[in-house]
Enzyme design. Structure first.
Site, mmCIF file in Angstrom:
data_model
loop_
_atom_site.group_PDB
_atom_site.id
_atom_site.type_symbol
_atom_site.label_atom_id
_atom_site.label_comp_id
_atom_site.label_asym_id
_atom_site.label_seq_id
_atom_site.Cartn_x
_atom_site.Cartn_y
_atom_site.Cartn_z
ATOM 1 N N TYR A 46 -31.790 9.200 16.608
ATOM 2 C CA TYR A 46 -32.503 8.252 15.374
ATOM 3 C C TYR A 46 -34.316 8.125 16.360
ATOM 4 O O TYR A 46 -34.969 7.378 15.672
ATOM 5 C CB TYR A 46 -32.443 6.811 16.919
ATOM 6 C CG TYR A 46 -31.578 5.728 16.618
ATOM 7 C CD1 TYR A 46 -31.082 5.603 15.389
ATOM 8 C CD2 TYR A 46 -30.006 6.691 17.336
ATOM 9 C CE1 TYR A 46 -29.585 4.623 15.328
ATOM 10 C CE2 TYR A 46 -28.746 5.968 16.950
ATOM 11 C CZ TYR A 46 -28.654 5.019 16.078
ATOM 12 O OH TYR A 46 -26.965 4.344 15.868
ATOM 13 N N GLU A 116 -49.516 11.688 16.141
ATOM 14 C CA GLU A 116 -49.304 10.351 16.687
ATOM 15 C C GLU A 116 -49.809 10.156 18.219
ATOM 16 O O GLU A 116 -51.250 10.467 17.992
ATOM 17 C CB GLU A 116 -48.051 10.346 17.314
ATOM 18 C CG GLU A 116 -46.798 10.950 15.995
ATOM 19 C CD GLU A 116 -45.166 11.247 16.810
ATOM 20 O OE1 GLU A 116 -44.763 11.126 15.702
ATOM 21 O OE2 GLU A 116 -45.679 11.193 18.038
ATOM 22 N N HIS A 236 -41.682 0.691 22.836
ATOM 23 C CA HIS A 236 -42.681 1.164 21.114
ATOM 24 C C HIS A 236 -43.180 -0.027 20.627
ATOM 25 O O HIS A 236 -42.327 -0.689 20.259
ATOM 26 C CB HIS A 236 -41.715 1.684 20.120
ATOM 27 C CG HIS A 236 -42.155 2.480 19.291
ATOM 28 N ND1 HIS A 236 -42.989 2.505 18.709
ATOM 29 C CD2 HIS A 236 -42.188 4.426 19.605
ATOM 30 C CE1 HIS A 236 -43.256 3.746 17.745
ATOM 31 N NE2 HIS A 236 -42.813 4.291 17.963
ATOM 32 N N ARG A 283 -49.071 4.268 23.967
ATOM 33 C CA ARG A 283 -47.846 3.044 23.300
ATOM 34 C C ARG A 283 -47.539 2.120 24.495
ATOM 35 O O ARG A 283 -48.035 0.767 24.699
ATOM 36 C CB ARG A 283 -46.580 3.663 23.969
ATOM 37 C CG ARG A 283 -46.322 4.716 22.806
ATOM 38 C CD ARG A 283 -44.666 5.433 22.130
ATOM 39 N NE ARG A 283 -44.629 6.038 21.561
ATOM 40 C CZ ARG A 283 -43.610 6.968 20.953
ATOM 41 N NH1 ARG A 283 -42.101 6.896 22.148
ATOM 42 N NH2 ARG A 283 -43.074 7.746 19.611
ATOM 43 N N HIS A 344 -37.817 0.931 24.068
ATOM 44 C CA HIS A 344 -37.298 1.829 23.459
ATOM 45 C C HIS A 344 -36.967 3.225 24.198
ATOM 46 O O HIS A 344 -36.257 4.810 24.099
ATOM 47 C CB HIS A 344 -39.061 2.452 22.777
ATOM 48 C CG HIS A 344 -39.215 4.075 21.866
ATOM 49 N ND1 HIS A 344 -38.045 4.515 20.773
ATOM 50 C CD2 HIS A 344 -39.453 5.192 21.979
ATOM 51 C CE1 HIS A 344 -38.404 5.299 20.040
ATOM 52 N NE2 HIS A 344 -38.734 6.017 20.882
ATOM 53 N N ARG A 379 -44.372 7.979 28.634
ATOM 54 C CA ARG A 379 -43.943 9.598 28.248
ATOM 55 C C ARG A 379 -45.475 9.728 26.494
ATOM 56 O O ARG A 379 -45.460 8.481 25.722
ATOM 57 C CB ARG A 379 -42.777 9.127 27.667
ATOM 58 C CG ARG A 379 -42.408 10.595 26.369
ATOM 59 C CD ARG A 379 -41.267 10.351 25.513
ATOM 60 N NE ARG A 379 -40.862 8.718 25.184
ATOM 61 C CZ ARG A 379 -41.167 8.753 24.216
ATOM 62 N NH1 ARG A 379 -41.350 10.677 23.048
ATOM 63 N NH2 ARG A 379 -40.174 8.868 22.785
#
Length: 518
Positions: A46, A116, A236, A283, A344, A379
Site C-alpha cells: 500500500y 515529499e 498521514h 507530517r 498511517h 518518521r
C-alpha cells in the site's frame, strides 16, 4: 513438530528481503515465511510514495538526508542509526533493482526523483504511485525462484515459543494457527524474524490494511521483549475522505511534493499559517494543522487542490490516485479532493539494535514492527521502505554469524491451546469497532492526560471482557488479533502517559498550555 532454520513471520518488504538473502547465502538451509492472509497482502503493497535514497549528488547529499531525518524525528532519532541507514541506501536500492523492482526513469534511463514533506531535495525513488506494490510483487516473484523458501499463507502466529536459556528468554519458533483447518502447530526454528507490520487497525480511520493489528509487537511483548516509542503514532495528513470505506485510500504525499495545495472549507490555503514549509512541512505538523482547520469548520475534511497542476503530469505520476478518485466522482485535474488525516505508521515498536536483534535471544524484528532509532518521534516520508531493506540486510548479516551455533533444545513445549474445533466468540466485530472508536477519540492526533486516563480505564474493562481467561482451545483468528490490538493499545496509552514533553507525532495539549495545538 515442523522445524525450519529461519522462521519469518510476515511477507512485506522486510520479511521477504530476509528470506531471499538467507536463502541465497545458505542454499542448504530452510526458510519458512508465514503470513496470515494471502502472501501478497502486507503494508508494503500500500506504500504509494517511494523510497528515500540520495542519488543526485549535485543537488543532494547524505548529510542533507541525515539532517532531514533528524529534524523530522524531533530530537529522538539515534544519529548513528540515521547515518548508517542513509549511507546504506544506494546499495540496498541496487539490490532491489537486481531482485526485479522497477522505478520510474526519464528518457535517458536516469531515475526520476520526487520530493515529499520534510525533504529539502528531490530524492524519492518511485514507480508511479504504486511503489510498494511493485516492490512486493518483484520480491514475491524472486521467492518463487528459490527452492529453499517455503511460504505458507493463511497461517496466523499466535505466540512465540520461548524457553528460558541461561536465565534469559530465548525464542525457538512460534505457535501457529492454520486458518483453513483450525489446527494449531508448533513451528520450531533456530532463528525467528518478526516482520509483521504496524498497528493502524487500532484506529477507526487508517490507511493500513485489515492485517495491521500489531501481532508481532504483542507477541514479542508477551515473550519478554522490550518495546518502546509506542506513543509515536504517525497520522498521514491526506487520506481520501470516505467514511464508508476502510481502509482509507491514501493520497500520496508526493502529490503535494509536485505542488498541490491544501485548502480549508473557505477555499483558503492555510498551511503557511502553521509552518514556513507550508504543504511540505513534516507530517505531524500538517496533520495537526488540518485537524485545527476541521475543528474550526463545519466539515469533516479539508481539500487537496491539484487543479493548477499539469494534467499530463498528474496522469503520468499518479494514475492509481486519479482512477480511484474518478470512481468516487472526483477528477483530480478539475476538482478539489476532500482529505483528512488517517492513522498511517507506528514510529516505535519492538526495540532492536543495529543488527535487528531484540532483547530476546534468537529473535529479530525489522520493518514497521521494530523500533530501530531511525524515526524518533516522527518518521520522515519514504524512510520506511528504506529502513526495512537496511535492517533486513543487517538482520541477515547477524544471522549468518550465528545460525550454525544455535541448537533448538529438546523438550520444547507444544502449544497450550488445543486445536480441536473453534469456539464461537460473540460480536468480535463490535468489540474491535469499540476499541477503534476509543483510540480515535482519546489517543489520536491531539491527546490530553484526562483522555488518556479515561481510555486506559475503558481499555481495562474491555481487556477483562475479552481476554480475562487464556483460551484452552482454538478461537477464531479475529479473537487473537483483538487480543493483540488490546495489548498494543495499552502500550500506546501507557507510554503516552509517561511522556512529559511534546515531540513529533505525540501531542498532549496538557503539556503545552501556551501552545496552539497544531
Amino acid at each position: 513438530m515442523p522445524k525450519t532454520d529461519v522462521l519469518i513471520i510476515g511477507s512485506g518488504i522486510a520479511g521477504l528481503s530476509v528470506a531471499i538473502k538467507v536463502a541465497q547465502r545458505f542454499p542448504n538451509r530452510k526458510c519458512l515465511v508465514i503470513t496470515k492472509q494471502e502472501s501478497a497482502e502486507s503494508n508494503t503493497r500500500y506504500a504509494q510514495g517511494g523510497i528515500a535514497v540520495v542519488s543526485d549528488f549535485v543537488n543532494d547529499s547524505f548529510e542533507d538526508h541525515i539532517t532531514d531525518t533528524l529534524n523530522a524525528g524531533d530530537g529522538l532519532c539515534d544519529p548513528a542509526v540515521v547515518s548508517h541507514v542513509v549511507h546504506q541506501a544506494p546499495e540496498r536500492l541496487r539490490e532491489l533493482i537486481e531482485m526485479g523492482a522497477e522505478f520510474d526513469r526519464n528518457s535517458s534511463g536516469e531515475l526520476l526523483l520526487g520530493r515529499e514533506g520534510g525533504h529539502q531535495a528531490n530524492r524519492i525513488i518511485h514507480y508511479h504511485d504504486v511503489t510498494g506494490l511493485n516492490i512486493s510483487t518483484a520480491l514475491l516473484e524472486k521467492v518463487k525462484t528459490l527452492s529453499n523458501i517455503s511460504l505458507l499463507s493463511h497461517h496466523l502466529a499466535l505466540d512465540l515459543v520461548v524457553v528460558t536459556d541461561e536465565n534469559a528468554p530465548a525464542c525457538y519458533g512460534a505457535y501457529v494457527l492454520n486458518q483453513e483447518t483450525n489446527a494449531i502447530e508448533t513451528y520450531l526454528a533456530s532463528v525467528t524474524v518478526l516482520a509483521t507490520g504496524g498497528t493502524g487497525q487500532l484506529y477507526h480511520t487508517t490507511t493500513n490494511p485489515l492485517i495491521a493489528t500489531g501481532d508481532g509487537i504483542a507477541m514479542a511483548y508477551r515473550a519478554g521483549a522490550c518495546v518502546g516509542h509506542m506513543e509515536f503514532v504517525q497520522f498521514h495528513p491526506t487520506a481520501l475522505y470516505d467514511p464508508l470505506t476502510s481502509p482509507a485510500f491514501l493520497i500520496s504525499e508526493a502529490v503535494r511534493g509536485q505542488g498541490a495545495y491544501l485548502r480549508n472549507s473557505k477555499g483558503e490555503r492555510f498551511m503557511f499559517r502553521y509552518h514556513i514549509d507550508g504543504e511540505l512541512a513534516c507530517r505531524d505538523v500538517v496533520s495537526r494543522a488540518i485537524g485545527s482547520e476541521i475543528q474550526a469548520s463545519n466539515e469533516q475534511y479539508v481539500y487537496l487542490d491539484c487543479t493548477h497542476l499539469s494534467r499530463k503530469m498528474l496522469l503520468d505520476h499518479f494514475p492509481n490516485i486519479h482512477t480511484k478518485c474518478l470512481s468516487k466522482g472526483i477528477d483530480i485535474t478539475k476538482d478539489y479532493v476532500p482529505v483528512a488525516p488517517a492513522a498511517h505508521y507506528l514510529c516505535g515498536g519492538i526495540d532492536v539494535d543495529l543488527r535487528s536483534r531484540t532483547s530476546v535471544k534468537n529473535l529479530y524484528a525489522c520493518g514497521e514492527c521494530s523500533n530501530t532509532g531511525l524515526h524518533g518521534a516522527n518518521r520522515l516520508a519514504s524512510n520506511s521502505l528504506l529502513e526495512a531493506t537496511v535492517f533486513a540486510h543487517n538482520c541477515v548479516e547477524d544471522i549468518s554469524r550465528s545460525l550454525d551455533q544455535i541448537m533448538v533444545p529438546a523438550g520444547v513445549p507444544h502449544s497450550p491451546v488445543s486445536s480441536v474445533g473453534a469456539r464461537p466468540v460473540r460480536d468480535l466485530a463490535g468489540k474491535k469497532a469499540s476499541l477503534q472508536i476509543l483510540m480515535s477519540s482519546f489517543v489520536g492526533i491531539v491527546r490530553s492526560t484526562r483522555g488518556l486516563e479515561h481510555a486506559l480505564q475503558e481499555l481495562e474493562k474491555m481487556e477483562e471482557e475479552v481476554i480475562a481467561d487464556e483460551p484452552s482451545f482454538a478461537l477464531p483468528a479475529g479473537w487473537y488479533e483483538l487480543r493483540n490490538m488490546i495489548t498494543c493499545a495499552r502500550l500506546i496509552i501507557m507510554q503516552s502517559l509517561k511522556r512529559k514533553d511534546n515531540r513529533g507525532g505525540f501531542y498532549n495539549k496538557n503539556l503545552a498550555v501556551d501552545e496552539v495545538a497544531i
